[in-house]
Design a protein around this motif. Structure first.
Motif, short mmCIF file in Angstrom:
data_model
loop_
_atom_site.label_atom_id
_atom_site.label_comp_id
_atom_site.label_asym_id
_atom_site.label_seq_id
_atom_site.Cartn_x
_atom_site.Cartn_y
_atom_site.Cartn_z
N ILE A 1 105.06 -61.54 -23.44
CA ILE A 1 105.77 -59.71 -23.76
C ILE A 1 106.54 -60.00 -24.25
N GLU A 2 106.71 -58.41 -25.14
CA GLU A 2 107.50 -57.81 -26.23
C GLU A 2 108.00 -56.83 -25.43
N ALA A 3 109.35 -57.08 -25.09
CA ALA A 3 109.91 -56.02 -24.11
C ALA A 3 111.38 -55.05 -25.66
N LEU A 4 110.74 -54.04 -26.02
CA LEU A 4 111.33 -52.88 -26.58
C LEU A 4 112.39 -51.90 -26.57
N GLU A 5 113.21 -52.12 -27.73
CA GLU A 5 113.69 -51.02 -27.44
C GLU A 5 113.16 -49.84 -27.88
N LEU A 6 113.52 -48.39 -27.55
CA LEU A 6 112.03 -47.07 -27.53
C LEU A 6 111.89 -47.15 -28.87
N SER A 7 112.64 -47.02 -29.36
CA SER A 7 113.05 -46.85 -31.33
C SER A 7 112.08 -47.64 -31.93
N VAL A 8 112.20 -48.48 -31.95
CA VAL A 8 111.67 -50.16 -32.28
C VAL A 8 110.03 -50.03 -31.99
#
Lengths: 288, 503, 321
Positions: free
Chosen positions: B378-385
């Motif tokens: 799982i790669e959790a990302l900041e929304l913009s990214v």
């Protein structure tokens, strides 16, 4: 009060154990380390990632000592592995920032002059940047994870250590005994290591113990903003922030990680206090 | 010490005075929500949060009711020509913009010219490309001449992205900075991320508004919105997080409205990335996931398992679709057929808290896919990214919540037509899908259209380019004295115009 | 003294310049741009022409270096640029939020000092007594609870048990309505102050302990001065230096905004502004806030330096430069 600390032969641990808060702190930290160790090597009641979907959100019971979370994962097991993850972040980030900060702060304060000005200006740049901005940028650029969390926390704390150490160095180097040492022709290195550094030790140790607990809290805060340890891996901060929405429905999800963080912070601080009392050269009774 | 006591007493006293003062009754609806509009230009907004404000200020030609049927708004009636090549709309008379200017056919022409102008960067432009020209026989009739039959066009007009703005504002270039619509509420003040105040438009053509105005407060933390509802300091709230919303189900003092959404939660696989390019691997993933379990775990069962189409008028029952019953043996067989019995590592991107359930969905899918030896990272990302990478198609698999539309063609043309501008994000196209989409666009007979899109759903589920999971609920919560609010699957707040406060 | 002052102020400039360069470059390292952040997944609907016209509009079409100098030139003229999100000059946006943050910082630090200083001194004077232990345990409770937890608990208790919530997104300024304002600010201030009180308490205790062993205190004691006078006149004054340091650091930190507390209590402060500006990639606003925060920070450090000199004459400013 001072008389208690007269003997110098007793070992550090013994002296620490004679100190009430030191004893309590040591106990807590040792317990924490033990739990973290068990968590790290995987000696937990259940595998930390195992989802028992049918047993979701179960309160503490004989089967699941501290209850289960949204996925039916065992809270106790996750707390144990979380201890390891949180401790890893705290230790790494504090070690890096304390080492770097002390080095910079000591030299800066002792050498003084242009070097001091330059170095402190650079520290100021990092210091003056909003910590959150630093953390957010670091995490956004490198992706979130243990390493970036460590870098983020260390970057924020290094200037703090530098500053905290520099203060006493400035203060100490003006004291009579340093002037005397210098008059006696002692080398700078010798003065630095024999006289100046030991005098920064007390505030430094207080600072380290504070920083260890801060980094536990910062990790929790970063997790709250979604920037800390990555799911599904547990850390105390992740567990705590995950619990926020449903704590009303399943309070055990919040209570246990919160207690864990509190006792962790308490342990580091009490130990720091104890060490400070024991290590302080003046309290020890033999003045440099 | 005495000083401290004194300060404490003063603080408590002011607190008391403050809360008493706050409880004055008025006929203004106090509403709270976590996210603010991203701007005021109705044509360029895409965030759900923006529509929830602008739909109160602006109006399109037609609207949707709670069953997603097209209903009159600024157009009172409409008619497609027999060959489907023209759409004639009769406009409502006597409507004025908030600045007093009269609404006429000229405004409709100016609005659509603006939307179709590439420089505007209008969000829904792609839906109106078949409009070849617009005629205005008189001030209250508009004729859209189409370059090819386009049945979905009518429903596609029912969006704030096609709201009619004053032609004078377009000329002066003020559309992005002022909010001059024809809707039930007038924008008085907007402080981004803080507060928006609206007052009732006394000249509105419809029934209402019955309140004097609306004060929209941004409370970024939904737990705090919940607290404000309980403390009685707000009347109405929008909620996103099902975990927070469910706390209100049994609350005797607060009313929770929920309607199944038409937005869907989905595991997007990019079929161009090996080994996802093998049909068997995608099908195995589809068969290995118990969708109800994902829904139960991530969202406390708040919602329904769904196929590709989410609107009630077109959706097939999930059990008619490929592998909607978890079948591990079949999944393992399929993996073996693909030569993948030892599994592989699948990287899944997910945005933090967008939707709030994203990371939970990812974690449960991770656990489920482990059963067929697929290791999910799982790669959790900041929304913009996340959005950046999603748009670039820079991922293997993604947890997403995509918006629905009332019409299946408008909803999916951008993904499943090989010319669609998000086809690269979808990561899959073939001749069958292109054909189905083309037929769906031009078919006028409703039953034949239903059949086309039934086949479309079965085909998509079987090809499994994406694994559709579930639709959640749209939540609003309110005090019992707020009367007359009608929740809709599109989460529209339009019925706030009819709401009364009976404190 | 005046020479020192000017030198320190001149030293400001490179720091601020450094901050501006660091910020300008790092924010651009972050993936995603203002347009994507604004339009979300729907930015995929844009054609290249549409995208370019948006880039020109936001001034994103020029090379970064040129953007920097354009921005720096503006800053020197007192113009921090225009916020994409707010459609207002950056400086106006910041100044509208700053009073909230400033007030919160002052209230939080005052609360922390009211709790931390007395307990700290008492704990040091009665070193290793029960007062020492319990005082410290209390303060450590504050330290050990993440602020979002304290905030959440306060809000929960207020709304569920007392049916009040002073601030539900309807913040009023101190000038508009002082009593409402204080009632809205007191709980976030307690949330922040509670956590900081532990640091104050510990630093005070540690510093007083240290000072009490110094020669001049022994001298004072041996002169037969009462313990109270020794502590008030000699120990406290000298123990203040580290406290001033951490208070300075804390105020600087609080003035940078406290996103979490502001989020939970729905306060329109600088922290939330910055957090939103970053996630919306509102470059001009991020740069403006960062510079503004840095400026405050440097200013506060300068003030702290002067306070050191004022309370500890041994630190000479001649040496400092």
């Amino acid at each position: 009060m001072l008389k208690k600390h007269k003997s110098t032969e007793v070992s550090l641990i013994r002296r620490l154990l004679r100190n009430r808060s030191g004893t309590l702190g040591l106990l807590l930290v040792v317990a924490y380390a033990l739990i973290a160790f068990l968590g790290a090597v995987g000696v937990t009641p259940y595998p930390t990632l195992e989802q028992h979907v049918r047993d979701r959100l179960k309160p503490p019971s004989a089967q699941y000592t501290l209850g289960t979370d949204l996925f039916g994962r065992d809270i106790a097991s996750r707390l144990m592995e979380g201890a390891a993850n949180s401790l890893r972040v705290a230790l790494l980030s504090v070690t890096i920032s304390a080492a770097l900060g002390t080095l910079l702060g000591t030299f800066s304060g002792y050498i003084g002059g242009l070097f001091d000005t330059l170095l402190m200006r650079i520290m100021d740049v990092f210091f003056a940047l909003p910590a959150l901005l630093l953390a957010l940028v670091i995490v956004s650029v490198f992706g979130s994870g243990v390493t970036t969390t460590v870098i983020a926390i260390a970057t924020v704390y290094t200037p703090i250590f530098a500053r905290v150490v520099r203060g006493p160095v400035l203060s100490v180097k003006e004291l009579d005994f340093i002037t005397a040492a210098r008059c006696l022709g002692m080398s700078d290195a010798r003065i630095l290591f024999r006289h100046v550094l030991p005098n920064t030790l007390a505030p430094l140790i207080v600072q380290i113990s504070l920083a260890l607990s801060w980094s536990l809290l910062t990790e929790a805060g970063l997790s709250f903003l979604g920037l800390g340890t990555q799911p599904p891996n547990p850390s105390w901060g992740v567990m705590l922030s995950e619990s926020r929405g449903i704590a009303e429905m399943a309070p055990w999800l919040m209570i246990f990680p919160a207690l864990a963080i509190m006792f962790g912070v308490l342990g580091f601080n009490l130990l720091g206090d104890g060490l400070r009392d024991v290590l302080d050269p003046r309290l020890r009774g033999h003045k440099s | 010490m005495r000083k401290i006591m004194l300060i404490c007493v003063v603080a408590l006293f002011t607190l008391w005075v403050g809360t008493v003062a706050a409880q004055e009754a008025s006929n203004v609806l106090i509403m709270a929500r976590a996210a603010d509009t991203t701007g005021l230009d109705p044509h360029t907004q895409t965030a759900f949060a923006s529509f929830r404000l602008l739909e109160l200020i602006y109006e399109p030609l037609v609207n949707l009711d709670e069953n997603l049927n097209v209903i009159p708004a600024l157009a009172e009636s409409w008619e497609f020509s027999e060959d489907g090549m023209t759409l004639t709309l009769n406009l409502r008379q006597g409507v004025t913009f908030h600045n007093g200017a009269e609404f006429t056919a000229e405004d409709v022409v100016a609005t659509f010219n603006r939307i179709l102008d590439e420089a505007t960067a209008a969000a829904a432009r792609a839906n109106y490309l078949n409009i070849a020209s617009i005629d205005t026989p008189d001030d209250y009739t508009v004729v859209f001449n189409l370059s090819q039959p386009d049945v979905p066009l009518l429903a596609a007009l029912a969006t704030t992205n096609a709201a009619i703005v004053d032609s004078a504002d377009i000329e002066s270039g003020d559309v992005a900075t002022i909010a001059n619509g024809t809707g039930p509420f007038v924008l008085d003040n907007w402080t981004p991320e803080e507060v928006t105040t609206l007052s009732a438009n006394p000249n509105w053509w419809g029934e209402g508004p019955n309140v004097d105005g609306i004060e929209i407060r941004i409370i970024p933390d939904e737990t705090s919105i919940l607290a404000a509802l309980r403390a009685g300091t707000i009347d109405f709230a929008l909620l996103n997080d099902p975990l927070v919303a469910t706390l209100l189900i049994d609350d005797p003092n607060i009313i929770l409205n929920r309607v199944p959404s038409i937005s869907y939660n989905v595991l997007q696989l990019r079929a161009v990335v090996p080994p996802l390019d093998q049909l068997e691997v995608r099908q195995a993933i589809s068969c290995a996931i118990d969708r109800q379990e994902v829904l139960d775990v991530a969202s406390l069962g708040e919602g329904q398992v769904t196929g590709p189409l989410t609107m009630a008028t077109f959706a097939l029952p999930p059990n008619e679709l490929f592998c909607y019953e978890k079948d591990l043996d079949r999944a393992r067989d399929l993996m073996a057929q693909a030569g993948m019995e030892d599994g592989f590592t699948l990287n899944v991107i997910a945005a933090n808290a967008e939707p709030p359930t994203a990371l939970s969905e990812a974690q449960n899918i991770q656990a489920q896919l482990a059963e067929i030896n697929i290791t999910v990272e799982i790669e959790a990302l900041e929304l913009s990214v996340y959005v950046d990478r999603w748009l670039a198609g820079d991922f293997d698999a993604a947890i997403a919540q995509n918006g629905g539309r009332p019409d299946p063609y408008t909803m999916y043309a951008r993904y499943w037509q090989s010319t669609g501008n998000l086809n690269n994000v979808a990561g899959y196209s073939d001749a069958t899908l292109d054909d189905l989409m083309a037929r769906g666009r031009s078919e006028i007979d409703p039953e034949a259209r239903y059949e086309i899109f039934a086949e479309f759903q079965r085909y998509l589920a079987e090809q499994a380019p994406w694994v559709w999971l579930f639709v959640g609920y749209e939540y609003t919560a309110q005090q019992p004295y707020v009367m007359g609010f009608v929740p809709t699957p599109t989460d529209s707040l339009l019925s706030l115009a009819q709401v009364t406060l009976e404190r | 003294m005046i020479r020192y002052l000017t030198q320190r102020i001149v030293a400001f400039i490179p720091t601020l310049l450094g901050v501006s360069i660091l910020i300008f470059s790092t924010i651009r390292l972050v993936p995603g741009d203002a347009i994507v952040a604004m339009l979300g997944t729907e930015a995929g609907m844009l054609t290249d022409t549409q995208r370019q016209s948006l880039e020109v509009y936001f001034g994103l079409d020029k090379p970064p270096l040129e953007q920097y100098f354009i921005w720096l030139g503006g800053v020197l003229r007192g113009d921090l640029g225009l916020s994409v999100r707010h459609g207002q000059p950056v400086i106006d946006v910041i100044l509208a939020r700053f009073p909230v943050t400033l007030q919160l910082a002052i209230m939080a630090v005052s609360i922390a000092l009211m709790i931390g200083l007395p307990i700290g001194v008492l704990a040091a004077v009665k070193h290793n007594s029960m007062i020492d232990l319990f005082g410290r345990l209390f303060a450590l409770l504050g330290l050990g609870m993440p602020s979002f937890l304290v905030g959440t608990l306060i809000i929960y208790v207020l709304s569920v048990y007392f049916k009040i919530l002073p601030n539900s997104g309807d913040y009023v300024s101190l000038i508009e309505d002082p009593s409402r304002n204080i009632s809205q600010m007191i709980f976030p201030a307690i949330t922040l102050g509670f956590a900081f009180s532990a640091s104050v308490m510990r630093t005070t205790r540690s510093a007083v302990l240290e000072v009490l062993t110094q020669d001049y205190i022994r001298t004072a004691r041996s002169k037969g001065l009462s313990e109270a006078i020794v502590i008030q006149r000699h120990a406290l004054r000298n123990a203040l230096i580290p406290v001033v340091t951490i208070v300075g650091v804390e105020i600087g930190y609080l003035l940078g905004g406290t996103v979490i507390t502001e989020e939970i209590f729905a306060l329109p402060g600088v922290g939330r502004l910055l957090f939103n500006a970053i996630s919306q990639r509102d470059y001009a606003l991020v740069q403006g806030i960062a510079l503004f925060i840095a400026f405050n920070f440097v200013l506060i450090n300068l003030i702290a330096d002067f306070i050191y000199i004022a309370i500890d004459p041994r630190i000479s400013y001649a040496q400092e430069t």
